[in-house]
Design a protein around this motif. Sequence first.
Motif, short mmCIF file in Angstrom:
data_model
loop_
_atom_site.label_atom_id
_atom_site.label_comp_id
_atom_site.label_asym_id
_atom_site.label_seq_id
_atom_site.Cartn_x
_atom_site.Cartn_y
_atom_site.Cartn_z
N GLU A 167 8.13 9.90 -3.43
CA GLU A 167 9.39 10.35 -2.77
C GLU A 167 10.55 10.39 -3.77
O GLU A 167 11.53 11.10 -3.55
CB GLU A 167 9.74 9.42 -1.60
N GLN A 168 10.45 9.60 -4.84
CA GLN A 168 11.48 9.62 -5.89
C GLN A 168 11.24 10.76 -6.87
O GLN A 168 11.97 10.91 -7.84
CB GLN A 168 11.51 8.29 -6.64
N ARG A 203 15.47 1.57 -6.37
CA ARG A 203 15.34 2.69 -5.43
C ARG A 203 14.66 2.22 -4.15
O ARG A 203 14.99 2.70 -3.06
CB ARG A 203 14.54 3.84 -6.05
N PHE A 204 13.68 1.35 -4.32
CA PHE A 204 13.04 0.76 -3.13
C PHE A 204 12.60 -0.66 -3.46
O PHE A 204 12.48 -1.03 -4.63
CB PHE A 204 11.83 1.60 -2.67
N ALA A 205 12.40 -1.44 -2.41
CA ALA A 205 11.87 -2.78 -2.56
C ALA A 205 10.80 -2.97 -1.50
O ALA A 205 11.06 -2.80 -0.31
CB ALA A 205 12.98 -3.82 -2.38
N VAL A 206 9.60 -3.29 -1.95
CA VAL A 206 8.49 -3.57 -1.05
C VAL A 206 8.46 -5.09 -0.84
O VAL A 206 8.27 -5.83 -1.80
CB VAL A 206 7.17 -3.07 -1.65
N LEU A 207 8.68 -5.52 0.38
CA LEU A 207 8.75 -6.95 0.67
C LEU A 207 7.66 -7.34 1.66
O LEU A 207 7.80 -7.14 2.87
CB LEU A 207 10.13 -7.30 1.26
N GLU A 244 -4.26 -4.42 -8.70
CA GLU A 244 -5.29 -3.41 -8.43
C GLU A 244 -4.95 -2.60 -7.17
O GLU A 244 -5.15 -1.39 -7.13
CB GLU A 244 -6.68 -4.07 -8.28
N ARG A 245 -4.44 -3.27 -6.18
CA ARG A 245 -4.06 -2.55 -4.94
C ARG A 245 -2.92 -1.56 -5.23
O ARG A 245 -2.88 -0.47 -4.69
CB ARG A 245 -3.62 -3.54 -3.85
N ILE A 246 -2.01 -1.98 -6.09
CA ILE A 246 -0.89 -1.09 -6.43
C ILE A 246 -1.38 0.09 -7.27
O ILE A 246 -1.00 1.25 -7.02
CB ILE A 246 0.21 -1.88 -7.14
N TYR A 247 -2.25 -0.19 -8.23
CA TYR A 247 -2.81 0.92 -9.02
C TYR A 247 -3.51 1.92 -8.10
O TYR A 247 -3.39 3.14 -8.27
CB TYR A 247 -3.80 0.39 -10.06
N ALA A 248 -4.24 1.40 -7.13
CA ALA A 248 -4.96 2.29 -6.20
C ALA A 248 -3.98 3.16 -5.43
O ALA A 248 -4.21 4.36 -5.21
CB ALA A 248 -5.81 1.46 -5.24
N ALA A 284 0.83 -1.22 0.00
CA ALA A 284 0.00 0.00 0.00
C ALA A 284 0.86 1.26 0.00
O ALA A 284 0.37 2.35 -0.30
CB ALA A 284 -0.92 0.00 1.22
N GLU A 285 2.13 1.13 0.31
CA GLU A 285 3.01 2.30 0.36
C GLU A 285 3.69 2.61 -0.97
O GLU A 285 4.45 3.57 -1.09
CB GLU A 285 4.08 2.11 1.44
N THR A 286 3.43 1.77 -1.99
CA THR A 286 4.13 1.91 -3.26
C THR A 286 4.02 3.31 -3.85
O THR A 286 5.03 3.91 -4.27
CB THR A 286 3.60 0.87 -4.27
#
Lengths: 393, 393
Positions: A28-29, A172-176, A50-54, A20-22
């Motif tokens: 931030e970039q 730049r970031f990795a969401v794990l 869909e969650r990422i698009y949101a 959800a922080e994507t």
Amino acid sequence: MLNFDYYTPTRVVFGRNTEAETGKLIREQKCQKVLVHYGSGSVVRSGLLERIYASLKAEGIQYVSLGGVVPNPRLSKVREGIALGQKEGVDFILAVGGGSVIDSAKAIGYGMTNEGDVWDFYAKKRTAKACLPVGAVLTIAAAGSEMSNSSVITNEDGLIKRGYSSNYSRCRFAVLNPELTYTLPDYQTQSGCVDIMMHTLERYLNHGTNMEITDGISEALLRTVIKNAQLLKKEPENYEARAEVMWAGSLSHNGLTGCGTDGGDFASHQLEHELSGMFDVTHGAGLSAVWGSWARYVYKERPDRFANLAVRVLRVSKKDSEEATALAGIEAMEDFFRSIGMPVTLRELKVEPTKEQILKLAEKCSFGNTRTIGVVKKLGREDMAAIYRMAKG
Amino acid sequence: MLNFDYYTPTRVVFGRNTEAETGKLIREQKCQKVLVHYGSGSVVRSGLLERIYASLKAEGIQYVSLGGVVPNPRLSKVREGIALGQKEGVDFILAVGGGSVIDSAKAIGYGMTNEGDVWDFYAKKRTAKACLPVGAVLTIAAAGSEMSNSSVITNEDGLIKRGYSSNYSRCRFAVLNPELTYTLPDYQTQSGCVDIMMHTLERYLNHGTNMEITDGISEALLRTVIKNAQLLKKEPENYEARAEVMWAGSLSHNGLTGCGTDGGDFASHQLEHELSGMFDVTHGAGLSAVWGSWARYVYKERPDRFANLAVRVLRVSKKDSEEATALAGIEAMEDFFRSIGMPVTLRELKVEPTKEQILKLAEKCSFGNTRTIGVVKKLGREDMAAIYRMAKG
């Protein structure tokens, strides 16, 4: 120990619901328009996309999408991504998937910011001068591409699988989020565990000097993956086990386990790249299928390091000689691979190369007899063929 | 385990002669004019400063210098640095020294890029919005400031020592040449080893959950420092031992040993900050002087974690109960501290606070009885006073 350069700028956001922080992370970039890159339909079906698009919409970030990345990702898809990215004017590439998707995203990033043919970098003809910013939402713990500087692409023209490494491509970031790996088939989970272990083993089993602290970290990482791979065999939705493996995957290939060493051997990786280039096998399974044969072929060059692996990681009791301990360790590692359903021969991998195919594999792996691989023991074309033959089983 | 955010963007250039790369590293940051910040005359006498100036000149980088940073670095020197940096228009701060110099450089960086009084951040009145780029050439392995987000400054007005943490201040690069630490007096070397161990211990001994891989890394780090601290007692110019300790110092405080935990306890650090604020003792020595008393005061809250420390790090054999094992571990740790000449009581630290001073220490450490410290056991003002009294010896 040797001098080293350690650079892991990737910001890791680890844990439940972190996808959800994507959008915020891309904001931030200071990026405006994203190419969302993914593989199969599973990220669609699971609702992850869909969650990422949101999350992107919530931050007012525009996006276009390109799916269809396959394991052993293809150059043609990379070219498609470069064309789309340029046409749409994206300034960020978000990989949603595993190592193949991230590697493909990095290749697109190189292609969008450097003149000429992107394959040149993988063919070692030129070096990249930049890479479009890339970020990752990881769905498979395996390749470590989310923190590494590596990218491996397969050129369909000749089925040539080649890697290229540059700090420009570090995410730049990795969401794990470990929960995103719950639904992986067991074979993929365990192949991932092998790949993770191999990224450390390739560095741990070297021919130079080591740092004690690097060894200690590597041994802890290997023990953790061994334990939790076996646990995941029985409990695929064990959050803690998924998390241990996921974090091990990132740490295993971000450089940490190589500090102070000679950079590692990586012959098993090179031998496997030709296998998965020619037979399209799963990378981790290909690694476990050749590792034991490679190890038996080279261990007498550094029985001390193989013996350390045996005693400190695989809990083998010391034998009469260092070489005997080393050999018992190789057997113990193969026993472990079998225990998680991973092949330890090509036959178990369901690959049965002909004599001619073995010569072809060795020819390709040696770049037409122009390079050696490995540092524990330098391996030429004939050595490679010998190891492939030993691995047939 | 808990969600976490891991961010260690500092590029580490580790090994012999690496200080010669300083100019190039600053050039890569696209900076033009540097404030070279340092402490005592030792970096002048050793010729290190001249070598760094030569490296800057070779890249055409201008510089001004400000020396005189003392251990437990002073706010007045920070203010001097801010004024000089602004007058000269520097765009980069290079710290040449140990934790005190790096911490002072970070504070100058905050002061040069934020409105208002820089002490506000340390007094927790405001948060910083930026920091001038900072880099470090490390000469003391101890504080870990070269990779951490922390900075600790002492305000002479009331001798108040306070820390402030922000990712803005993370060093752009850290040059780590173990040879630069050869000439450190033994007491400083060993105080550094204690400080390094404490950065991991504070996280390892927590009250939440842990990741196994984080525990394994922490245990490897602690064992490495214990072994090499004892080696350095006899062989201060042992390159390998200096290198192991130096890299452990950076890894210990960059966040790695806290991943998945509750962030750690840090009560020992808070208790020590008041000691060194009031009595100006060496930080690491102050830590070893209070740690055992803190540990005995709190270990019954988490005997399991203290017992792990005993068995896995200090090689204590298991006793009849977890609590007994934990206690034997605390004793073993104190034995180790003694073996490297570090104090385990305030008396051994040559600090003998009066009853009134102990109340004053506890008053300051509890911010006038308005905060608690620690997570293994939350400690209020009376607990703090009790621990200081236990530590008298």
